[in-house]
Design an enzyme around this catalytic site. Structure first.
Site, PDB file in Angstrom:
ATOM      1  N   ASP A   9     -11.763 -20.785  23.308  1.00 10.98           N
ATOM      2  CA  ASP A   9     -12.034 -20.288  24.662  1.00 10.98           C
ATOM      3  C   ASP A   9     -10.696 -19.864  25.261  1.00 10.98           C
ATOM      4  O   ASP A   9      -9.635 -20.169  24.707  1.00 10.98           O
ATOM      5  CB  ASP A   9     -12.668 -21.408  25.513  1.00 10.98           C
ATOM      6  CG  ASP A   9     -12.941 -20.969  26.953  1.00 10.98           C
ATOM      7  OD1 ASP A   9     -13.501 -19.871  27.153  1.00 10.98           O
ATOM      8  OD2 ASP A   9     -12.580 -21.701  27.896  1.00 10.98           O
ATOM      9  N   SER A  10     -10.760 -19.224  26.427  1.00 12.54           N
ATOM     10  CA  SER A  10      -9.517 -18.872  27.125  1.00 12.54           C
ATOM     11  C   SER A  10      -8.790 -20.124  27.609  1.00 12.54           C
ATOM     12  O   SER A  10      -7.614 -20.066  27.919  1.00 12.54           O
ATOM     13  CB  SER A  10      -9.846 -17.988  28.326  1.00 12.54           C
ATOM     14  OG  SER A  10     -10.676 -18.703  29.228  1.00 12.54           O
ATOM     15  N   CYS A  72     -16.948 -18.914  24.745  1.00 14.01           N
ATOM     16  CA  CYS A  72     -16.489 -18.166  25.914  1.00 14.01           C
ATOM     17  C   CYS A  72     -17.407 -16.964  26.070  1.00 14.01           C
ATOM     18  O   CYS A  72     -17.521 -16.142  25.148  1.00 14.01           O
ATOM     19  CB  CYS A  72     -15.054 -17.713  25.667  1.00 14.01           C
ATOM     20  SG  CYS A  72     -14.384 -16.649  26.944  1.00 14.01           S
ATOM     21  N   GLU A 151      -9.079 -24.550  35.912  1.00 12.74           N
ATOM     22  CA  GLU A 151      -7.977 -24.804  34.959  1.00 12.74           C
ATOM     23  C   GLU A 151      -6.893 -25.653  35.616  1.00 12.74           C
ATOM     24  O   GLU A 151      -6.263 -26.478  34.976  1.00 12.74           O
ATOM     25  CB  GLU A 151      -7.341 -23.474  34.493  1.00 12.74           C
ATOM     26  CG  GLU A 151      -8.104 -22.745  33.417  1.00 12.74           C
ATOM     27  CD  GLU A 151      -7.959 -23.337  32.018  1.00 12.74           C
ATOM     28  OE1 GLU A 151      -6.895 -23.877  31.687  1.00 12.74           O
ATOM     29  OE2 GLU A 151      -8.949 -23.264  31.265  1.00 12.74           O
ATOM     30  N   CYS A 182     -20.405 -18.910  32.402  1.00 11.01           N
ATOM     31  CA  CYS A 182     -18.998 -19.084  32.029  1.00 11.01           C
ATOM     32  C   CYS A 182     -18.850 -20.546  31.638  1.00 11.01           C
ATOM     33  O   CYS A 182     -19.337 -21.436  32.344  1.00 11.01           O
ATOM     34  CB  CYS A 182     -18.100 -18.750  33.211  1.00 11.01           C
ATOM     35  SG  CYS A 182     -16.373 -19.229  32.985  1.00 11.01           S
ATOM     36  N   HIS A 184     -16.518 -22.549  31.741  1.00 15.32           N
ATOM     37  CA  HIS A 184     -15.763 -23.429  32.649  1.00 15.32           C
ATOM     38  C   HIS A 184     -16.684 -24.102  33.678  1.00 15.32           C
ATOM     39  O   HIS A 184     -16.347 -25.146  34.231  1.00 15.32           O
ATOM     40  CB  HIS A 184     -14.709 -22.626  33.420  1.00 15.32           C
ATOM     41  CG  HIS A 184     -13.449 -22.343  32.640  1.00 15.32           C
ATOM     42  ND1 HIS A 184     -13.405 -21.440  31.608  1.00 15.32           N
ATOM     43  CD2 HIS A 184     -12.199 -22.861  32.758  1.00 15.32           C
ATOM     44  CE1 HIS A 184     -12.158 -21.402  31.130  1.00 15.32           C
ATOM     45  NE2 HIS A 184     -11.415 -22.252  31.808  1.00 15.32           N
TER      46      HIS A 184
END
Ligand code: DGL
Length: 277
Positions: A9-10, A72, A151, A182, A184
């Site tokens: 993932d990012s 992601c 994040e 998403c 996240h």
């Protein structure tokens, strides 16, 4: 030794997928790459995301990965088909916003999708809406600034304020299913539940992605059997990722018999398409 499952993932979002994978497939070795040098992906160009995804996929394959889980939505939208062309021998599992289950469950005919700008603009998502969102009103929001807040860790008040602006118009229009598009966002589910009326369902596709991974491995007779291990890599700072893993998925971490945290070799990103930066 079991060949590992590669996940990327990012950033920390894919940990919401990793925890479901570990629940379902607890006898596997995993490699997890968080591309924290380049997070967020949400507003980056398709070319950049393809490049990052290619470098990470090659790295995971070099470490022996038997399958790549693109944990992601943004990278799936920008790069999954392209990756399949580049690595024709490799099995990939991607993820996309759960428009289909949300549309089929909706009583009001109005669903909400929270996803990044990249996901919302991707051909893959547009085609998904055409196929499954017929006769349904799909309200989207790219939640600008939300991924960096997640994040960054503890900033509950800022996260709630941002979510409030995003959700308010959706609630007043009568949304009854909200898709987390998403990876996240499952980590802020408690705030969503607090802000949403009781009759709005929140849909997290991570368990379905884990089931799909199991099916692909089973079909290829590649299910592992052994002690659970995870090698975590960050393209940013492994110590920072280690802290985030402890906070976000403590139960999973507890279950892992061998967990290591390493820096991803950043010099593998030699050729970033700079004209898009
Ligand atoms: N977690 C990612 C997703 O599922 C990407 C978020 C970002 O880096 O913007 O879309």
């Amino acid at each position: 030794m079991n060949k590992p499952i590669g996940v990327f993932d990012s950033g920390i979002g894919g940990l919401s997928v990793l925890q479901e994978l570990v629940k379902l497939l607890p006898e596997e070795n995993y490699l997890y790459v968080a591309d924290q040098l380049h997070v967020p992906y949400g507003q980056r160009s398709r070319e950049e995301i393809r490049y990052f995804s290619k470098v990470i996929t090659q790295f995971l394959l070099d470490q022996g990965a038997k399958i790549i889980v693109v944990a992601c939505n943004t990278a799936t939208g920008a790069a999954l088909n392209w990756l399949r062309d580049k690595f024709p021998e490799t099995q990939f599992v991607g993820m996309e916003p759960a428009v289909k289950p949300a549309a089929s469950k909706s009583r009001t005919g109005i669903i909400g999708v929270l996803a990044t700008e990249g996901t919302i603009k991707s051909d893959r998502y547009i085609s998904l809406k055409t196929r499954f969102g017929m006769g349904i009103e799909v309200l989207e929001d790219s939640c600008k600034g939300l991924v960096p807040l997640i994040e960054g860790g503890e900033n509950d008040e800022a996260i709630k304020a941002l979510l409030n602006t995003v959700l308010e118009p959706m609630i007043s229009k009568g949304v009854d299913n909200l898709v987390l598009g998403c990876t996240h966002y499952p980590f802020i589910e408690k705030h969503l539940i607090e802000l949403l009326p009781d009759d709005v369902d929140v849909i997290n596709p991570a368990p379905a992605v884990a089931r799909q991974t199991r099916n692909v491995l089973a079909n290829h007779h590649q299910l592992g059997k052994g002690a659970l291990s995870v090698r975590f890599f960050s393209t940013g700072n492994q110590a920072h990722l280690q802290n985030q893993v402890k906070i976000l998925i403590p139960d999973t971490l507890e279950q892992i018999q061998q967990a290591t945290f390493e820096n991803f070799p950043a010099d593998l990103f030699t050729d970033v398409p700079t004209d898009y930066l």
